[in-house]
Write a protein that holds these residues in place. Sequence first.
Motif, short mmCIF file in Angstrom:
data_model
loop_
_atom_site.label_atom_id
_atom_site.label_comp_id
_atom_site.label_asym_id
_atom_site.label_seq_id
_atom_site.Cartn_x
_atom_site.Cartn_y
_atom_site.Cartn_z
N ILE A 1 42.95 48.05 53.02
CA ILE A 1 44.22 47.93 52.32
C ILE A 1 44.01 47.07 51.08
O ILE A 1 43.64 45.89 51.19
CB ILE A 1 45.30 47.31 53.21
N ASP A 2 44.25 47.64 49.91
CA ASP A 2 44.16 46.89 48.65
C ASP A 2 45.51 46.24 48.40
O ASP A 2 46.49 46.91 48.09
CB ASP A 2 43.80 47.84 47.51
N CYS A 3 45.58 44.92 48.55
CA CYS A 3 46.85 44.18 48.46
C CYS A 3 47.12 43.72 47.04
O CYS A 3 46.20 43.46 46.27
CB CYS A 3 46.82 42.97 49.38
N PRO A 4 48.40 43.55 46.69
CA PRO A 4 48.72 42.94 45.39
C PRO A 4 48.37 41.46 45.38
O PRO A 4 48.25 40.85 46.45
CB PRO A 4 50.24 43.15 45.27
N PRO A 5 48.19 40.87 44.20
CA PRO A 5 47.78 39.45 44.12
C PRO A 5 48.97 38.50 44.27
O PRO A 5 49.30 37.73 43.37
CB PRO A 5 47.16 39.36 42.72
N ASN A 6 49.60 38.54 45.43
CA ASN A 6 50.73 37.66 45.71
C ASN A 6 50.90 37.58 47.23
O ASN A 6 50.11 38.15 47.98
CB ASN A 6 52.01 38.17 45.04
N PHE A 7 51.96 36.92 47.67
CA PHE A 7 52.21 36.79 49.11
C PHE A 7 53.62 37.30 49.42
O PHE A 7 54.35 36.70 50.19
CB PHE A 7 52.06 35.32 49.54
N VAL B 1 56.57 40.37 50.56
CA VAL B 1 56.83 40.99 51.85
C VAL B 1 55.85 42.12 52.14
O VAL B 1 55.38 42.29 53.27
CB VAL B 1 58.29 41.51 51.91
N VAL B 2 55.51 42.91 51.13
CA VAL B 2 54.55 44.00 51.33
C VAL B 2 53.17 43.44 51.70
O VAL B 2 52.51 43.94 52.61
CB VAL B 2 54.47 44.88 50.06
N THR B 3 52.73 42.39 51.02
CA THR B 3 51.45 41.76 51.35
C THR B 3 51.47 41.21 52.76
O THR B 3 50.50 41.34 53.52
CB THR B 3 51.15 40.63 50.35
N GLN B 4 52.57 40.57 53.15
CA GLN B 4 52.69 40.03 54.50
C GLN B 4 52.60 41.14 55.55
O GLN B 4 51.98 40.96 56.60
CB GLN B 4 54.00 39.26 54.65
N SER B 5 53.18 42.30 55.26
CA SER B 5 53.10 43.41 56.21
C SER B 5 51.66 43.90 56.36
O SER B 5 51.25 44.32 57.45
CB SER B 5 54.02 44.56 55.79
N ALA B 6 50.89 43.83 55.28
CA ALA B 6 49.47 44.22 55.36
C ALA B 6 48.68 43.24 56.20
O ALA B 6 47.84 43.63 57.02
CB ALA B 6 48.88 44.32 53.95
#
Length: 323
Positions: free
Chosen positions: A154-160, A162-167
């Motif tokens: 999973i390529d995550c965005p550079p932040n924390f 809600v979407v990143t947290q779900s990953a």
Amino acid sequence: MYVVSVINYKGGVGKTTMTANLGAELASRGMKVLLIDLDPQASLTFSFYEPDDWRERLRDERTVKRWYDGQRGDNPAVTLGELVVSPGPANAQLKGAGRLDLIASHLQLVDIDLALARGVADGDEYDAELFRVRGSLDQGLHDPALDPYDLVLIDCPPNFNVVTQSAIIASDHLLIPAKADYLSTLGIDYLHGNVRELVDRYNADSRRFAKIRRHHKVAPDIAGVVFTMIHLKSQQPIAAHQGYMDQVRALGVPVFPTALRENVTLFATNTPRGVPVVLRDRTTSPIREELRQITTEFMDSLQPGSAKKPSSPAVTVAAGADA
């Protein structure tokens, strides 16, 4: 099936390049790999598809935005399996049984994150809804259509957000590409702490809100930090880079022995799309060998019972001139 999030708070560290090449190299070794692009910049998606092709074939029906729309109830729900596409040029380079597939991103995914956050904030049951949203991707990855995959990256965005947290909640492991500089070093420390807090909170909430008695305890592990864009002198990192690398090891975070040297062509935004460098037959740069070594170290870190300790101060680089 292993699920691994590739993440760093700081952009421009080679995160997408690492995701694409790691997935491609594992597919060339016979694994079935699924890449999921959660970054609204869609750089991973555009590594495999031209923008015009994305607009015509993927934008409306075949991106992860459609799945998140369904999670909000704005559109009919779809499964993640319905969104998988197979990049033709990359898969044409695979000789064995491996496969490299993708769930593409959407430039409006940033709006989805804001909408998810608003939905949480406006709800009467704030904690319960936040727990549901954070666990949504984990539930989505249980789609039977995804069972054949050996690995999800999973390529995550550079932040924390809600979407990143779900990953993170959906992941077994986290991989952290980083430059050897002050901001990357600082970001790794904060990321490590925030992940621990998120996991502790989610596991506590799961005991409160899970609808089944035996809740699934989340415990993502850090597979390691892989340093990128390293400048070399006499086949070793320059002193400034080595100092920051040592600082990260001092945090107690695992660091891969192999570092990825600076390469203007590899990390440029306008590199040829469709085929990652590890699959290009005519590429003779030592960076290709470094990517393969990192892939081996990555797989070693995922093996049950393998030691996950910081590497020694020295790093491994492939022989040859800088490219």
